[in-house]
Design an enzyme around this catalytic site. Structure first.
Site: not given
Lengths: 330, 330
Positions: B151, B244
């Site tokens: 996105d 992450d």
């Protein structure tokens, strides 16, 4: 007590013990007296020429830097700047390169206004040369040098940050003033700033030099500079200019990478206008920029090639001054 | 001619020469025919499933990167983004990690809309896992990976610049989204962004992580990730989050330095609002940030220590978009 001792077997032994004890006591008193004489004397701070040792004087390594500031005919600016720079964090010592030949340094006045946070050494020069500031001063104890022009004020915040950046890029000139060269179809190089055509490597601009008049670099490069061909020294003496271009050539040759890392200053000021001396810097001479292009081409001849490399990395401090200076719309 | 030859001594010799010459001619014709058969056939570009080899296909090394984009329930955004990302300079290949389990990939449609600048590979997954994108895909031929969330739109200018920065810092995660952890007196860590208290090392803020949803990193770290303790994989599976953060722990441990280098993006956009799927990203879950603090503390347990290090280096592109973006008052 003494009589008790005298009752010990042998009057002779008693007398010997007495003598022995007396000798020991006298020796101890002498030693104590000697120690007292060796204690450092507490100096009166108001005495001229006194310098109190700063409490935090530690063995300098990569954790502190030496400020080298050359000065000519702008002693009022020098003193104003010294008041500012003497308090920069991680500063170890200041070396003032005194190019006012035959003129007394302000050392006496400096000392009378002590104490100062760090030692300041005035290096009296015999000839007014631009490259005097690039001597390998024995007073240098740190790995890092901060070199500043005597009319340039950079904020402590900028300097503290740039020093931390230098520590991550110790083989580069880390500073606040980027410049570039461009090549032309004729093969002749030209020197300039952002108003000059970009070298054409993708978007945006590039820089190939960081000027040493407001920058950190490794003190080892001063020794390197002394080792450069005589033609380089002669060029700087001939132009009274270009020592910074020569240093960038030196560093680029040494690393095989872009010589400089540009740190965008938040607060950098030129105090030239504020001097009472009426003296304005060398860069006001009509031929200044032409000289610098001339120097680039001469240095390419001397080194038989162009070692300067381009960079477009611009470093700023995350979250300073604005704590959200990295915020984006996302 | 022939009669001339027949006059040579020996009629037998003349006939042998004739036969020999004929045989040579026939052999040459056969060889020529064989060569023609080996020539490559010219394909019609309009055939379905045809992929013309890009002319500039060279052996990828450090000069190009692979885009890895994981996607779930946002195929409209995926296709919009692929149209943009397929044309980024230095892109070698795109790997789409297809987390829409049981659903057909848009590969047929993709191919019907060719030719495309680079190959795109759709990797169909069997389970919808956040860490699917961190597999060591055999399709990877480049040293560099660009990882993007499905996105997030980052401009080509930003990506080209950040890739050049990664090439100078190949062991770091070079990206556009900085985050940090802070420690508290209780010893418990908390995760956050710039609104969180600065860690207190001098001026300004610090970051200790660069999120991999918009970043370049070395493809070798994917193999490293696979080698991490099972507890790390389990944590990411349990939270469907924190992959992450885990990567930043991994890189910090590997380098002993700050894991990331933050490049300030000029143009970064979140296209979430534009999706027709009605699906909004994981970060909208109420527990998202709490989970990330939880992950930081769990990872400290697993690794028996806090390897993350702080940095305050913010990199921008010199002279772009504004050619004088480094100008100062001096």
């Amino acid at each position: 007590r003494w009589f008790h001792l005298c009752k010990l077997p042998g009057r002779v032994m008693g007398i010997r013990l007495l003598r022995f004890t007396s000798v020991v006591i006298i020796v101890l008193l002498l030693v104590a007296g000697a120690l007292t004489a060796l204690l450092p004397t507490i100096k009166d701070d108001k005495l001229p020429n006194s310098r109190r040792e700063p409490k935090t004087q530690t063995q300098p390594a990569l954790d502190s830097f030496t400020l080298i500031m050359q000065t000519y005919n702008r002693t009022d600016l020098l003193l104003k700047l010294l008041n500012h720079y003497q308090a920069i964090p991680h500063l170890h010592k200041v070396i003032v390169v005194w190019n006012n030949i035959g003129e007394k340094t302000p050392e006496e006045m400096w000392n009378s206004l002590g104490p100062h946070p760090v030692p300041v050494v005035f290096k009296v020069q015999t000839v007014n040369r631009m490259r005097n500031r690039l001597q390998n001063f024995p007073d240098l104890e740190t790995k890092a040098v901060l070199m500043m022009d005597d009319d340039t004020l950079v904020s402590a915040h900028d300097l503290a940050f740039a020093f931390s950046v230098w520590q991550q890029f110790p083989e580069h000139i880390v500073g606040f003033v980027p410049r570039k060269h461009i090549s032309t179809p004729s093969g002749v190089y030209s020197y300039g700033s952002f108003e000059l055509q970009s070298p054409g490597f993708g978007n945006g601009d590039q820089y190939s030099m960081v000027l040493i008049g407001a920058a950190f670099f490794h003190s080892g490069y001063l020794e390197d500079f002394q080792q450069q061909p005589e033609a380089v020294h002669a060029l700087i003496d001939e132009t009274q200019n270009c020592d910074d271009i020569a240093m960038n050539f030196l560093v680029a040759k040494h690393t095989g990478k872009p010589s400089g890392v540009f740190v965008k200053p938040v607060d950098i000021r030129n105090l030239e206008k504020d001097t009472n001396s009426g003296y304005s810097g060398m860069w006001h001479r009509a031929e200044h920029l032409l000289q610098r292009s001339y120097c680039v081409n001469k240095l390419v001849n001397i080194y038989d090639g162009m070692p300067l490399k381009y960079s477009n990395i611009m470093i700023s401090q995350f979250g300073f001054p604005n704590y959200a200076n990295h915020k984006n719309k996302m």
